[in-house]
Design an enzyme around this catalytic site. Sequence first.
Site, PDB file in Angstrom:
ATOM      1  N   HIS A   1      41.180  50.855  36.635  1.00  0.00           N
ATOM      2  CA  HIS A   1      41.837  51.504  37.780  1.00  0.00           C
ATOM      3  C   HIS A   1      43.361  51.323  37.707  1.00  0.00           C
ATOM      4  O   HIS A   1      44.118  52.295  37.782  1.00  0.00           O
ATOM      5  CB  HIS A   1      41.289  50.900  39.086  1.00  0.00           C
ATOM      6  CG  HIS A   1      41.850  51.501  40.333  1.00  0.00           C
ATOM      7  ND1 HIS A   1      41.197  52.479  41.043  1.00  0.00           N
ATOM      8  CD2 HIS A   1      43.015  51.278  40.993  1.00  0.00           C
ATOM      9  CE1 HIS A   1      41.935  52.831  42.086  1.00  0.00           C
ATOM     10  NE2 HIS A   1      43.044  52.111  42.080  1.00  0.00           N
ATOM     11  N   GLU A   2      43.795  50.081  37.530  1.00  0.00           N
ATOM     12  CA  GLU A   2      45.236  49.831  37.479  1.00  0.00           C
ATOM     13  C   GLU A   2      45.868  50.436  36.235  1.00  0.00           C
ATOM     14  O   GLU A   2      47.028  50.847  36.260  1.00  0.00           O
ATOM     15  CB  GLU A   2      45.526  48.323  37.578  1.00  0.00           C
ATOM     16  CG  GLU A   2      45.049  47.662  38.870  1.00  0.00           C
ATOM     17  CD  GLU A   2      45.522  48.334  40.163  1.00  0.00           C
ATOM     18  OE1 GLU A   2      46.629  48.913  40.160  1.00  0.00           O
ATOM     19  OE2 GLU A   2      44.782  48.293  41.167  1.00  0.00           O
TER      20      GLU A   2
ATOM     21  N   HIS B   1      46.963  53.861  37.091  1.00  0.00           N
ATOM     22  CA  HIS B   1      48.286  53.847  37.741  1.00  0.00           C
ATOM     23  C   HIS B   1      49.382  53.535  36.722  1.00  0.00           C
ATOM     24  O   HIS B   1      50.437  54.166  36.709  1.00  0.00           O
ATOM     25  CB  HIS B   1      48.321  52.768  38.829  1.00  0.00           C
ATOM     26  CG  HIS B   1      47.539  53.090  40.072  1.00  0.00           C
ATOM     27  ND1 HIS B   1      47.793  54.206  40.830  1.00  0.00           N
ATOM     28  CD2 HIS B   1      46.523  52.426  40.699  1.00  0.00           C
ATOM     29  CE1 HIS B   1      46.963  54.225  41.886  1.00  0.00           C
ATOM     30  NE2 HIS B   1      46.181  53.157  41.821  1.00  0.00           N
TER      31      HIS B   1
ATOM     32  N   GLU C   1      46.627  58.062  42.785  1.00  0.00           N
ATOM     33  CA  GLU C   1      45.239  57.658  42.912  1.00  0.00           C
ATOM     34  C   GLU C   1      44.328  58.569  42.076  1.00  0.00           C
ATOM     35  O   GLU C   1      43.288  58.123  41.581  1.00  0.00           O
ATOM     36  CB  GLU C   1      44.836  57.679  44.389  1.00  0.00           C
ATOM     37  CG  GLU C   1      43.632  56.842  44.721  1.00  0.00           C
ATOM     38  CD  GLU C   1      43.849  55.335  44.622  1.00  0.00           C
ATOM     39  OE1 GLU C   1      45.018  54.880  44.551  1.00  0.00           O
ATOM     40  OE2 GLU C   1      42.834  54.613  44.588  1.00  0.00           O
TER      41      GLU C   1
END
Lengths: 491, 491
Positions: free
Chosen positions: B256-257, B260, B286
Amino acid sequence: MTAYSELMAFARETTALEQVAGRNGWDQETFMPHGAADQRAEELAAMESMLHARRTDPRVGDWLAAAEAAEQGQVERAQLRHIRRSFDRANKVPAKLSSEIARVTSKAHRVWAEARQNDDFAGFAATVTEVVRLRREEAAALAVGGNLYDALLNDYEPGATEGEIAAMFDALRPRLVALRQAVLGKPAPKGLQGTFDDATQMKMARKVAKVFGYDMARGRVDKSVHPFTSGSGNDVRITTRTTPSDPFNCIYSTIHEVGHGAYEQNVDQAYLLTPIGGGVSMGVHESQSRIYENQLGRSRAFTGWLYDQMVEAYGDIGVADAGAFYAAVNTVHKGYIRTEADEVQYNLHIMLRFDLERGLIGGTLEVADLEEAWNARFVSDFGYAVDKASNGVLQDVHWSAGLFGYFPTYSLGNVYAGCLHQALRDAVPDLDAQLARGDTAEATSWLRESLQRHGGLYEPREVITRACGVEPSEAPLLDYLEAKFGALYGV
Amino acid sequence: MTAYSELMAFARETTALEQVAGRNGWDQETFMPHGAADQRAEELAAMESMLHARRTDPRVGDWLAAAEAAEQGQVERAQLRHIRRSFDRANKVPAKLSSEIARVTSKAHRVWAEARQNDDFAGFAATVTEVVRLRREEAAALAVGGNLYDALLNDYEPGATEGEIAAMFDALRPRLVALRQAVLGKPAPKGLQGTFDDATQMKMARKVAKVFGYDMARGRVDKSVHPFTSGSGNDVRITTRTTPSDPFNCIYSTIHEVGHGAYEQNVDQAYLLTPIGGGVSMGVHESQSRIYENQLGRSRAFTGWLYDQMVEAYGDIGVADAGAFYAAVNTVHKGYIRTEADEVQYNLHIMLRFDLERGLIGGTLEVADLEEAWNARFVSDFGYAVDKASNGVLQDVHWSAGLFGYFPTYSLGNVYAGCLHQALRDAVPDLDAQLARGDTAEATSWLRESLQRHGGLYEPREVITRACGVEPSEAPLLDYLEAKFGALYGV
């Protein structure tokens, strides 16, 4: 609000911003990803430019003038003295010159590193000539007709003069040269044997840092290429390094940086994030790192405790007992490199640099003659010739960074450490018994209470005098060195 | 120099200073010694105050007006749009209100944490009432007669409106509720068994980060309590966390990170340290973290590769084969907590928050009724009652921090990820074959080229539309979820 309180609110914010900039510098040397280097340079330049604008803000001049005209207490006068010094300094130097110096020294670092790699002073000469020219121009702006070298020295040691430093070296030189010759005439002690793994070294570093009173709740110990201390107040970080064959490198780098770090941590919390909230000068700072490292850390008593820790951590380390270990810690050996020098020879390396750099700044030595001057002086002081430039004139980073006037503060720190050590021995008669069980609490408390807590409240020489009860002199350091190495080497 | 170039020189320095401030925030969550907390708060406040002064600098207004009046190219217009937005926003809100919000939300964090600890909404009510009051006042200053909620939403998602978000949730809700009910009627798959040691989890995290194209030369992976991404350009750092019983927490937090982080790393280097040099909105950000984590990371193909890595690292993990592992990764389970929700239920958690917070900001819901409204809505959406406030209205940090208008960007990101995934599948027909061998290169290149490299060049909705070739809609996400979980659960 009074002018003083307006000024202090502004100064407090500036100090906080300086802490942020400093931590970004710490990050650069520890955890920054290598691909971030160019972006980081731009970020740091933006911080510097913002801070410069604050330091030269005309409102500071107005507030200062009004606050100085009013009656003030001791702390307030000290704050004003520090702000005045920074304001005048920043305003005396034209902005164009400041940014030119920043630009040239930033480039100079790479040129120096490459020249050192290639043992090629000629490849560095044009650059160092330019750095000297710019720093002389800056010194002239700062000195306003006074001594150029003093103006630069005062950036690191407010109030010190070239004349005082020269007198200090005159006092140190004959006895240090004689001691060195006597000691080097004797056989060298046996060194350690073994390979010392990284994790155990770092564990030992953290243990030793705590033993010397470094507050881990307000600090960190990490690794970097060159050990350093960063930050002030409640976020003071130190770094160290490990060498597989030489555990002393890590231990004594750590104790040295703990001396700097404890000084910053122990300043009175009432001064937190103010101009007097940090160490007062490089010389006084160095007195703390040196007394922690040498007079305490390399003492017979403390190394007795350390020997047991080493044997427990590593097993057989190739020396027979605590006495032999003490001798190994304090080996005096021939060499070329300042940062590897022992207590006996260290100041000889500094006085060589002092004489050369004051020649460069004073205009009596040309960069074209610098390497030859270095090599001639080295033979005369050390008795053997420099074999290559990286072992001589190119060994230190300082001149590429424009840090003329910085070197003498190392020796000043040694002299101050000698004086503080004498006073500490008087104040704590059973110090050796304490150190022998790895207990530095009373020694570090004495340093905290006598000196560290004051931060910038007093001027450098004044805070040393107050702590020692007498004016500082070279004698205590020389007496200590002759006694210690005389006994160790039987001379 | 033109007004535009003067403005950009100033903006570039501001952007660099923002990076420094952001890195100080990263440090606070990773390596800061705990005793430094109060000092750090003061340092960050000084940075914020300095940055606010730059954002509202009257010269920026003059440069902007002159530059906007001149003819400009596409990149220049985008830069001006971003600077204009920031300048107007900062100038519309009175400085006193801004610092009051900073002060109250800073205190509110502690109050919220304690109230959550004690499951005591009443202990938080007065504080959140104050935060709502201040943010409504800020919204009124920003909206100048327009919709209050829109004004707050636009801080996170420029151009989005409350009406659009409501329409999005109207489209998502019936099919998500139906899918959830069908899936929860089926038996849950078997979970993993074992204890998963920290070092192996972090090794796996770094491996997976690299697999997803995160550039370690311009980033770092560390640990923090809550995973996050910090920085832009060539210094973009992510954090993750480990749970001994649940290795998915670390792996999927990391992926997830990385979504980003890769977005920030992959913006065109020509925009480095400029207003358009980072991700364009929270929703688009997101979309990247979600497509990396879910559509790619939780796919049958990629989990096949991941299963082999897990078995190699840990041995028996309690599931029979890659198919059972895929089911375990995508388990749909009853629960209360948004951050633990699966792909099917996540948006239901968000729409609940959206309706409550727009009530608070719009003035149709009082804080006194908030807990009851939460609990009633939860029963109606999820079919069982909230057992305690920490599992209900007190679970999220957002409202204590004043982040009203932030929640919907999570769902917007999911919807955008659905659209991008559809376009990606068209562009890379054999994507599954690549993912099955742990190869995300073509997928991440497509995202980089289609979307990430543009940074803030286009408006949020526009950059999604350009990447997908069609206007975004909810259908692709819903079709994907129904197909995936329909097959997994046989519904």
